[in-house]
Design a protein around this motif. Sequence first.
Motif, PDB file in Angstrom:
ATOM      1  N   MET A 101       0.764  -1.186   0.011  1.00 38.19           N
ATOM      2  CA  MET A 101       0.090   0.023  -0.027  1.00 38.19           C
ATOM      3  C   MET A 101       0.978   1.217   0.066  1.00 38.19           C
ATOM      4  O   MET A 101       1.819   1.346   0.651  1.00 38.19           O
ATOM      5  N   ASP A 102       0.545   2.192  -0.847  1.00 37.18           N
ATOM      6  CA  ASP A 102       1.197   3.503  -0.883  1.00 37.18           C
ATOM      7  C   ASP A 102       0.224   4.589  -1.011  1.00 37.18           C
ATOM      8  O   ASP A 102      -1.235   4.278  -0.963  1.00 37.18           O
ATOM      9  N   TYR A 103       0.612   5.753  -0.703  1.00 37.61           N
ATOM     10  CA  TYR A 103      -0.306   6.917  -0.611  1.00 37.61           C
ATOM     11  C   TYR A 103       0.266   8.166  -1.596  1.00 37.61           C
ATOM     12  O   TYR A 103       1.351   8.542  -0.962  1.00 37.61           O
ATOM     13  N   LYS A 104      -0.572   8.440  -2.453  1.00 31.12           N
ATOM     14  CA  LYS A 104       0.042   9.682  -3.283  1.00 31.12           C
ATOM     15  C   LYS A 104      -1.328  10.482  -3.385  1.00 31.12           C
ATOM     16  O   LYS A 104      -2.154   9.967  -3.960  1.00 31.12           O
ATOM     17  N   ALA A 105      -1.051  11.841  -3.356  1.00 27.55           N
ATOM     18  CA  ALA A 105      -2.022  12.887  -3.845  1.00 27.55           C
ATOM     19  C   ALA A 105      -3.301  12.413  -3.384  1.00 27.55           C
ATOM     20  O   ALA A 105      -4.443  12.489  -3.949  1.00 27.55           O
ATOM     21  N   GLY A 106      -3.495  12.067  -2.000  1.00 28.04           N
ATOM     22  CA  GLY A 106      -4.849  11.793  -1.311  1.00 28.04           C
ATOM     23  C   GLY A 106      -5.319  10.377  -1.704  1.00 28.04           C
ATOM     24  O   GLY A 106      -6.630  10.280  -1.416  1.00 28.04           O
ATOM     25  N   MET A 107      -4.779   9.532  -2.541  1.00 26.78           N
ATOM     26  CA  MET A 107      -5.163   8.246  -2.900  1.00 26.78           C
ATOM     27  C   MET A 107      -4.552   7.113  -2.301  1.00 26.78           C
ATOM     28  O   MET A 107      -3.168   7.525  -2.373  1.00 26.78           O
ATOM     29  N   TYR A 108      -5.116   6.105  -2.111  1.00 25.90           N
ATOM     30  CA  TYR A 108      -4.489   4.963  -1.739  1.00 25.90           C
ATOM     31  C   TYR A 108      -4.078   4.093  -2.840  1.00 25.90           C
ATOM     32  O   TYR A 108      -4.944   3.716  -3.957  1.00 25.90           O
ATOM     33  N   HIS A 109      -2.804   3.756  -3.285  1.00 26.16           N
ATOM     34  CA  HIS A 109      -2.200   2.982  -4.295  1.00 26.16           C
ATOM     35  C   HIS A 109      -1.923   1.416  -3.720  1.00 26.16           C
ATOM     36  O   HIS A 109      -1.024   1.424  -2.825  1.00 26.16           O
ATOM     37  N   ALA A 110      -2.624   0.411  -4.255  1.00 33.28           N
ATOM     38  CA  ALA A 110      -2.387  -1.090  -3.853  1.00 33.28           C
ATOM     39  C   ALA A 110      -1.423  -1.620  -5.134  1.00 33.28           C
ATOM     40  O   ALA A 110      -1.719  -1.309  -6.374  1.00 33.28           O
ATOM     41  N   THR A 111      -0.493  -2.407  -4.754  1.00 32.96           N
ATOM     42  CA  THR A 111       0.161  -3.224  -5.431  1.00 32.96           C
ATOM     43  C   THR A 111       0.256  -4.607  -4.865  1.00 32.96           C
ATOM     44  O   THR A 111       0.190  -5.082  -3.749  1.00 32.96           O
ATOM     45  N   ALA A 112      -0.212  -5.699  -5.919  1.00 33.45           N
ATOM     46  CA  ALA A 112      -0.166  -7.147  -5.533  1.00 33.45           C
ATOM     47  C   ALA A 112       1.002  -7.830  -6.179  1.00 33.45           C
ATOM     48  O   ALA A 112       1.011  -7.719  -7.442  1.00 33.45           O
ATOM     49  N   GLN A 113       1.672  -8.698  -5.600  1.00 29.58           N
ATOM     50  CA  GLN A 113       2.608  -9.780  -6.064  1.00 29.58           C
ATOM     51  C   GLN A 113       1.815 -11.081  -6.447  1.00 29.58           C
ATOM     52  O   GLN A 113       1.610 -11.539  -5.431  1.00 29.58           O
ATOM     53  N   LEU A 114       1.499 -11.636  -7.638  1.00 32.66           N
ATOM     54  CA  LEU A 114       0.785 -12.831  -7.673  1.00 32.66           C
ATOM     55  C   LEU A 114       1.641 -13.658  -8.374  1.00 32.66           C
ATOM     56  O   LEU A 114       2.410 -13.605  -9.076  1.00 32.66           O
ATOM     57  N   ALA A 115       1.441 -15.013  -8.036  1.00 29.89           N
ATOM     58  CA  ALA A 115       2.271 -16.005  -8.555  1.00 29.89           C
ATOM     59  C   ALA A 115       1.541 -16.584  -9.654  1.00 29.89           C
ATOM     60  O   ALA A 115       0.373 -16.732  -9.894  1.00 29.89           O
ATOM     61  N   THR A 116       2.423 -16.766 -10.645  1.00 28.83           N
ATOM     62  CA  THR A 116       1.908 -17.371 -12.157  1.00 28.83           C
ATOM     63  C   THR A 116       2.087 -18.806 -12.002  1.00 28.83           C
ATOM     64  O   THR A 116       3.099 -19.390 -12.333  1.00 28.83           O
ATOM     65  N   THR A 117       1.184 -19.439 -11.699  1.00 27.43           N
ATOM     66  CA  THR A 117       1.423 -20.859 -11.275  1.00 27.43           C
ATOM     67  C   THR A 117       1.834 -21.719 -12.497  1.00 27.43           C
ATOM     68  O   THR A 117       2.344 -22.887 -12.197  1.00 27.43           O
ATOM     69  N   SER A 118       1.580 -21.211 -13.712  1.00 25.03           N
ATOM     70  CA  SER A 118       1.933 -22.133 -14.813  1.00 25.03           C
ATOM     71  C   SER A 118       3.529 -22.094 -14.754  1.00 25.03           C
ATOM     72  O   SER A 118       4.060 -23.157 -15.459  1.00 25.03           O
ATOM     73  N   GLN A 119       4.323 -21.318 -14.124  1.00 32.35           N
ATOM     74  CA  GLN A 119       5.693 -21.284 -14.246  1.00 32.35           C
ATOM     75  C   GLN A 119       6.275 -22.148 -13.332  1.00 32.35           C
ATOM     76  O   GLN A 119       7.389 -22.601 -13.233  1.00 32.35           O
ATOM     77  N   PHE A 120       5.405 -22.868 -12.293  1.00 27.44           N
ATOM     78  CA  PHE A 120       5.988 -23.767 -11.363  1.00 27.44           C
ATOM     79  C   PHE A 120       6.134 -25.291 -11.916  1.00 27.44           C
ATOM     80  O   PHE A 120       4.976 -25.744 -11.997  1.00 27.44           O
ATOM     81  N   SER A 121       7.140 -25.728 -12.179  1.00 26.68           N
ATOM     82  CA  SER A 121       7.277 -27.042 -12.516  1.00 26.68           C
ATOM     83  C   SER A 121       8.592 -27.792 -11.998  1.00 26.68           C
ATOM     84  O   SER A 121       9.385 -27.004 -11.414  1.00 26.68           O
ATOM     85  N   ALA A 122       8.587 -28.891 -12.014  1.00 31.02           N
ATOM     86  CA  ALA A 122       9.554 -29.861 -11.331  1.00 31.02           C
ATOM     87  C   ALA A 122      10.883 -29.291 -12.100  1.00 31.02           C
ATOM     88  O   ALA A 122      12.176 -29.544 -11.485  1.00 31.02           O
ATOM     89  N   GLU A 123      10.946 -28.937 -13.410  1.00 32.79           N
ATOM     90  CA  GLU A 123      12.204 -29.070 -14.116  1.00 32.79           C
ATOM     91  C   GLU A 123      12.800 -27.668 -13.795  1.00 32.79           C
ATOM     92  O   GLU A 123      13.925 -27.418 -13.955  1.00 32.79           O
ATOM     93  N   GLN A 124      11.944 -26.518 -13.316  1.00 30.68           N
ATOM     94  CA  GLN A 124      12.627 -25.268 -13.262  1.00 30.68           C
ATOM     95  C   GLN A 124      13.273 -25.257 -11.925  1.00 30.68           C
ATOM     96  O   GLN A 124      12.796 -25.479 -10.870  1.00 30.68           O
ATOM     97  N   GLY A 125      14.510 -24.580 -12.190  1.00 31.20           N
ATOM     98  CA  GLY A 125      15.249 -24.324 -10.893  1.00 31.20           C
ATOM     99  C   GLY A 125      15.029 -23.020 -10.151  1.00 31.20           C
ATOM    100  O   GLY A 125      14.021 -22.477 -10.440  1.00 31.20           O
ATOM    101  N   GLY A 126      15.956 -22.725  -9.297  1.00 33.73           N
ATOM    102  CA  GLY A 126      15.599 -21.635  -8.414  1.00 33.73           C
ATOM    103  C   GLY A 126      15.955 -20.266  -9.408  1.00 33.73           C
ATOM    104  O   GLY A 126      16.425 -20.245 -10.471  1.00 33.73           O
ATOM    105  N   GLY A 127      15.798 -19.309  -8.626  1.00 35.82           N
ATOM    106  CA  GLY A 127      15.811 -17.817  -9.204  1.00 35.82           C
ATOM    107  C   GLY A 127      14.543 -17.453 -10.009  1.00 35.82           C
ATOM    108  O   GLY A 127      13.813 -18.118 -10.348  1.00 35.82           O
ATOM    109  N   ALA A 128      14.670 -16.254 -10.713  1.00 34.72           N
ATOM    110  CA  ALA A 128      13.714 -15.714 -11.335  1.00 34.72           C
ATOM    111  C   ALA A 128      13.631 -16.467 -12.775  1.00 34.72           C
ATOM    112  O   ALA A 128      12.523 -16.813 -13.114  1.00 34.72           O
ATOM    113  N   GLY A 129      14.638 -17.094 -13.447  1.00 36.52           N
ATOM    114  CA  GLY A 129      14.594 -17.576 -14.641  1.00 36.52           C
ATOM    115  C   GLY A 129      14.348 -16.753 -15.713  1.00 36.52           C
ATOM    116  O   GLY A 129      14.288 -15.516 -15.686  1.00 36.52           O
TER     117      GLY A 129
END
Length: 392
Positions: free
Chosen positions: A35-63
């Motif tokens: 949550m942030d506050y700018k010019a009298g308004m509340y700004h929301a940011t969500a970090q969402l998991a893209t489940t399609s990218q999770f697989s057994a073959e994928q290693g650590g890191g952003a890739g």
Amino acid sequence: MRCAKLLLCISLITLTGCWDRKELNDRAILLGWGMDYKAGMYHATAQLATTSQFSAEQGGGAGKTSSFVTSVGKGKNIRSAADDMDLRLSRSLFAGHRRSILIGEDLAKHGIAKVIDEYSRYIIVRLRTDMFIVKGGTANDILKQQYPFERIPVLGIFKIHSHLVIGAETALRDFLIAASSEGSTPVLPVLQVLKNVEKENKKNKANESTIIFAGIAAFDEQLKLIGYLDAKTNAMRHWIMGNIKDLSLTPDVPEEHGNMSVDSRQLKSKVTVDLKGDNVTINIRLSGNGNILENNTKLDLAKSDNIMYLQKALNKDVEKEAQNAVQKAQKIKADVFGFGEFVHRKYPKRWKTMQKNWQQTFARAKIEVVSDIIIRKTGQLGEPLQLKKKKS
């Protein structure tokens, strides 16, 4: 028999199944919220998991393909900002796995009372949630930041806090308790984006900046940000409060033009308070055992006199650091140690008149610190290598 069959038929008719279920593919899994506050308004940011990218073959890191996306929204309050975000999403938000909530510095200065009110009322917000203040930036900055060790950056934030600080996962709960208690200043852990990090690999853009733990943020009675205390001060704060049992110390030994590293264990703390008129004296006694891990002086630790000398230097340094930690809190008039609780318990009648102006009273209180750490082990006995080289 007929009755049994009739009851079975009726039960089959009434059992309609999961009529309101939602498939996982129809949900946007929320892991981090800002949550942030700018010019009298509340700004929301969500970090969402893209489940399609999770697989057994994928290693650590952003890739090569990111395992997360961010979405934003704004409104006149937290709920309307979330509703505005929904207009941009093809899936409904699912906050059951949310690990961290981030607050931008501007919103913290404006005041987070409304934010805390919404989070304390909304049943899906777990009290076992980490909550952070972003020093010198916005929550959006952090949630868009890549983190090399985790596919989902917000999980890296959670692990940093868990690794370094006691009380991870309970920051929101602890804040609510402190905000409603007498004689204690509510605090939240602090994150910061460290830019222009030296890159080991010039092709790796993720190394240009990183996220670091930067101590704690203190709030006043209106839940507005009043100042920061660094990570070193926060570690000493936990020791004084009796929250930790081990701590790495690196005291200087000026007389020997060197320093040492000590692994301190079995740490204890005892706090007492004394009132004489309007003057408050806070007595802090710190104790524990220490193992020398590194000796950067010319002292031969095979000799007991030298061990006692370093032990004295260690305790002197601890007393100095504890004094500095309390004085930093006194400068911003924030009793982040909960000393007011000790006054309340020992002088309940006096506390009724002191409570309203306790932070000002704390700011001018006299602090006395005594350290009693005993060095138990010095590692492999013998002269430092630099002494042996000179003899040869």
